[in-house]
Design an enzyme around this catalytic site. Structure first.
Site, mmCIF file in Angstrom:
data_model
loop_
_atom_site.group_PDB
_atom_site.id
_atom_site.type_symbol
_atom_site.label_atom_id
_atom_site.label_comp_id
_atom_site.label_asym_id
_atom_site.label_seq_id
_atom_site.Cartn_x
_atom_site.Cartn_y
_atom_site.Cartn_z
ATOM 1 N N ASP A 45 0.840 -1.204 0.000
ATOM 2 C CA ASP A 45 0.000 0.000 0.000
ATOM 3 C C ASP A 45 0.872 1.250 0.000
ATOM 4 O O ASP A 45 0.523 2.264 -0.614
ATOM 5 C CB ASP A 45 -0.927 -0.009 1.226
ATOM 6 C CG ASP A 45 -2.027 -1.047 1.087
ATOM 7 O OD1 ASP A 45 -2.453 -1.308 -0.053
ATOM 8 O OD2 ASP A 45 -2.451 -1.606 2.109
ATOM 9 N N GLY A 46 2.007 1.178 0.698
ATOM 10 C CA GLY A 46 2.943 2.308 0.725
ATOM 11 C C GLY A 46 3.444 2.637 -0.677
ATOM 12 O O GLY A 46 3.621 3.817 -1.025
ATOM 13 N N ASN A 120 -4.496 8.869 1.805
ATOM 14 C CA ASN A 120 -4.796 8.308 3.130
ATOM 15 C C ASN A 120 -5.207 9.391 4.124
ATOM 16 O O ASN A 120 -6.298 9.369 4.633
ATOM 17 C CB ASN A 120 -3.559 7.623 3.723
ATOM 18 C CG ASN A 120 -3.515 6.138 3.418
ATOM 19 O OD1 ASN A 120 -4.468 5.585 2.882
ATOM 20 N ND2 ASN A 120 -2.416 5.508 3.766
ATOM 21 N N GLU A 121 -4.282 10.303 4.389
ATOM 22 C CA GLU A 121 -4.578 11.306 5.416
ATOM 23 C C GLU A 121 -3.562 12.436 5.432
ATOM 24 O O GLU A 121 -2.496 12.352 4.835
ATOM 25 C CB GLU A 121 -4.647 10.673 6.818
ATOM 26 C CG GLU A 121 -3.330 10.342 7.492
ATOM 27 C CD GLU A 121 -2.640 9.119 6.957
ATOM 28 O OE1 GLU A 121 -1.609 9.288 6.272
ATOM 29 O OE2 GLU A 121 -3.096 8.004 7.187
ATOM 30 N N ARG A 146 -5.259 20.922 22.121
ATOM 31 C CA ARG A 146 -3.913 20.916 22.681
ATOM 32 C C ARG A 146 -3.522 19.448 22.818
ATOM 33 O O ARG A 146 -4.237 18.676 23.475
ATOM 34 C CB ARG A 146 -3.938 21.606 24.041
ATOM 35 C CG ARG A 146 -2.579 21.877 24.585
ATOM 36 C CD ARG A 146 -2.641 22.930 25.682
ATOM 37 N NE ARG A 146 -1.284 23.310 25.991
ATOM 38 C CZ ARG A 146 -0.728 23.186 27.188
ATOM 39 N NH1 ARG A 146 -1.422 22.732 28.202
ATOM 40 N NH2 ARG A 146 0.517 23.545 27.367
ATOM 41 N N ASP A 148 -0.871 16.042 20.899
ATOM 42 C CA ASP A 148 0.217 15.623 20.001
ATOM 43 C C ASP A 148 -0.066 15.952 18.537
ATOM 44 O O ASP A 148 0.860 16.147 17.755
ATOM 45 C CB ASP A 148 0.446 14.111 20.127
ATOM 46 C CG ASP A 148 1.202 13.761 21.402
ATOM 47 O OD1 ASP A 148 1.509 14.696 22.171
ATOM 48 O OD2 ASP A 148 1.470 12.574 21.634
ATOM 49 N N ALA A 183 -3.672 12.112 21.172
ATOM 50 C CA ALA A 183 -3.369 12.414 22.577
ATOM 51 C C ALA A 183 -3.713 13.853 22.949
ATOM 52 O O ALA A 183 -2.827 14.655 23.281
ATOM 53 C CB ALA A 183 -1.892 12.131 22.864
HETATM 54 P P1 NAP Z 1 5.087 2.786 6.848
HETATM 55 O O1 NAP Z 1 5.225 3.307 8.244
HETATM 56 O O2 NAP Z 1 6.270 2.163 6.198
HETATM 57 O O3 NAP Z 1 3.875 1.722 6.774
HETATM 58 C C1 NAP Z 1 2.654 1.924 7.353
HETATM 59 C C2 NAP Z 1 1.782 0.671 7.207
HETATM 60 O O4 NAP Z 1 0.460 1.126 6.883
HETATM 61 C C3 NAP Z 1 2.188 -0.319 6.136
HETATM 62 O O5 NAP Z 1 1.995 -1.627 6.636
HETATM 63 C C4 NAP Z 1 1.221 -0.028 5.000
HETATM 64 O O6 NAP Z 1 0.935 -1.172 4.205
HETATM 65 C C5 NAP Z 1 -0.007 0.340 5.780
HETATM 66 N N1 NAP Z 1 -0.991 1.154 5.067
HETATM 67 C C6 NAP Z 1 -0.817 2.155 4.174
HETATM 68 N N2 NAP Z 1 -1.998 2.651 3.783
HETATM 69 C C7 NAP Z 1 -2.950 1.936 4.438
HETATM 70 C C8 NAP Z 1 -4.362 1.951 4.451
HETATM 71 N N3 NAP Z 1 -5.063 2.827 3.706
HETATM 72 N N4 NAP Z 1 -5.024 1.064 5.242
HETATM 73 C C9 NAP Z 1 -4.352 0.182 5.999
HETATM 74 N N5 NAP Z 1 -3.018 0.097 6.036
HETATM 75 C C10 NAP Z 1 -2.331 0.971 5.269
HETATM 76 O O7 NAP Z 1 4.577 4.001 5.962
HETATM 77 P P2 NAP Z 1 4.179 4.058 4.427
HETATM 78 O O8 NAP Z 1 4.237 2.680 3.826
HETATM 79 O O9 NAP Z 1 4.929 5.146 3.804
HETATM 80 O O10 NAP Z 1 2.652 4.457 4.577
HETATM 81 C C11 NAP Z 1 2.278 5.715 5.080
HETATM 82 C C12 NAP Z 1 1.025 5.483 5.858
HETATM 83 O O11 NAP Z 1 1.350 4.858 7.077
HETATM 84 C C13 NAP Z 1 0.311 6.731 6.278
HETATM 85 O O12 NAP Z 1 -0.499 7.238 5.250
HETATM 86 C C14 NAP Z 1 -0.474 6.259 7.493
HETATM 87 O O13 NAP Z 1 -1.795 5.832 7.152
HETATM 88 C C15 NAP Z 1 0.306 5.079 7.993
HETATM 89 N N6 NAP Z 1 0.833 5.381 9.324
HETATM 90 C C16 NAP Z 1 0.316 4.692 10.362
HETATM 91 C C17 NAP Z 1 0.732 4.976 11.650
HETATM 92 C C18 NAP Z 1 0.117 4.216 12.770
HETATM 93 O O14 NAP Z 1 -0.725 3.363 12.504
HETATM 94 N N7 NAP Z 1 0.492 4.505 14.001
HETATM 95 C C19 NAP Z 1 1.677 5.965 11.876
HETATM 96 C C20 NAP Z 1 2.181 6.641 10.796
HETATM 97 C C21 NAP Z 1 1.742 6.354 9.497
HETATM 98 P P3 NAP Z 1 1.990 -1.896 3.261
HETATM 99 O O15 NAP Z 1 2.847 -2.738 4.167
HETATM 100 O O16 NAP Z 1 1.140 -2.716 2.345
HETATM 101 O O17 NAP Z 1 2.776 -0.835 2.535
#
Ligand code: NAP
Length: 286
Positions: A45-46, A120-121, A146, A148, A183
């Site tokens: 997804d990334g 995503n967001e 107020r 994170d 938070a």
């Molecule tokens: P990453 O930190 O390397 O991976 C984040 C994880 O989120 C990966 O397992 C990715 O899937 C999964 N993911 C991405 N879009 C998703 C969706 N729409 N629904 C469910 N899971 C999803 O970061 P990245 O790969 O660059 O992805 C950025 C995304 O990470 C952000 O858009 C945010 O949604 C998410 N994120 C989550 C957190 C958290 O949950 N605490 C914190 C920061 C960011 P794949 O393994 O298939 O790539």
């Protein structure tokens, strides 16, 4: 059919990308990274998020399809073992186009307004300390935040960061945005809703910040640093992302598989398989 291919860059994704190009050549598909009709992402997804941002200025004119090199993803629905079937379908059939809402983010500073799209967001944080911001909904003050940070997600992004901070999961056929808190501090001065809020397409929210703050704006996987921000306006974008669906990819199955497990694991018995009769407008099985 002209396509562009993006891979995650690891050895498996690169190998699959080479395989894809070979199969595509044999079936008469043209690799045209400059002006594609179809964007193929191989990784996860990334990787699809990266592909989206590489083509976000042409998002209305292209369709995306994702191949997952690990487990099935939310955007990447094809498995690495199904590459040949996918290329054959791309070459021989007309896919259904399924469209998901995007988020429009407008960052207003003293000198300019910059506009971004998120799949995503959008997350707002203040790396130097606690984020203090006023949240307005439809130009009316709603709360003084107020804490994170604030996460504003799309329906398809609701299963990402939003879910980790206890936001609700929204079906991507609903045109909406969701505001979730990171938070938040709640006391007599600063009081927030404490739960996530979902706004329809014709509403918007503004996050009004102190222009002297050094802010981190996270748009999907990208992090931008800003100073001098007066407000950030979030709304459902007019543009949508289009996915090319060659077979059903039901959203609630994805949610169940990712977060709960298969029905067999839940009940210890198999559910009867429904007969496939086509896709509805949201790309779900009828
Ligand atoms: P990453 O930190 O390397 O991976 C984040 C994880 O989120 C990966 O397992 C990715 O899937 C999964 N993911 C991405 N879009 C998703 C969706 N729409 N629904 C469910 N899971 C999803 O970061 P990245 O790969 O660059 O992805 C950025 C995304 O990470 C952000 O858009 C945010 O949604 C998410 N994120 C989550 C957190 C958290 O949950 N605490 C914190 C920061 C960011 P794949 O393994 O298939 O790539």
């Amino acid at each position: 059919m002209k396509y562009a291919l993006l891979d995650r860059g690891d050895s498996l994704s690169r190998e699959l990308a080479e395989q894809f190009h070979k199969l595509a050549r044999e079936r008469g598909l043209i690799s045209n990274p400059g002006s594609p009709d179809l964007i193929v992402s191989i990784g996860g997804d990334g990787t699809l998020l990266q592909a989206f941002h590489s083509f976000s200025d042409r998002v209305q004119d292209v369709a995306f399809v994702g191949v997952h090199t690990g487990h099935l993803g939310f955007y990447a629905d094809w498995k690495k073992t199904e590459l040949e079937e996918l290329v054959t379908l791309i070459a021989t059939s007309e896919p259904q186009k399924v469209s998901y809402p995007l988020l429009r983010i407008q960052v207003v500073t003293d000198t300019e307004t910059k506009s971004y799209l998120a799949l995503n967001e959008f997350t707002l944080k203040r790396p130097g300390g606690t984020l203090v911001a006023q949240l307005n909904i439809n130009d009316e003050p709603f709360e003084m935040f107020r804490g994170d940070g604030i996460v504003v997600s799309t329906p398809s992004g609701s299963t990402g960061y939003n879910k980790s901070v206890h936001g609700a999961i929204i079906h991507p056929s609903l045109e909406a945005l969701q505001i979730a808190e990171l938070a938040s501090i709640n006391n007599r001065v600063y009081r927030t809703l404490g739960s996530s809020a979902i706004l329809p397409k014709h509403h918007h929210c503004d996050i009004v910040t102190d222009p002297s703050d050094d802010l981190a704006l996270l748009i999907d996987h990208l992090t931008l640093r800003f100073q001098g921000v007066r407000s950030i306006i979030c709304s459902v974008a007019d543009d949508k992302i289009h996915f090319a669906r060659y077979r059903p990819f039901p959203f609630w199955n994805r949610v169940r598989n990712a977060f709960i497990g298969s029905p067999k694991e839940i009940t210890g018995q198999n559910f009867p398989k429904k007969k496939f009769t086509g896709l509805d407008d949201a790309g779900e099985e009828k």
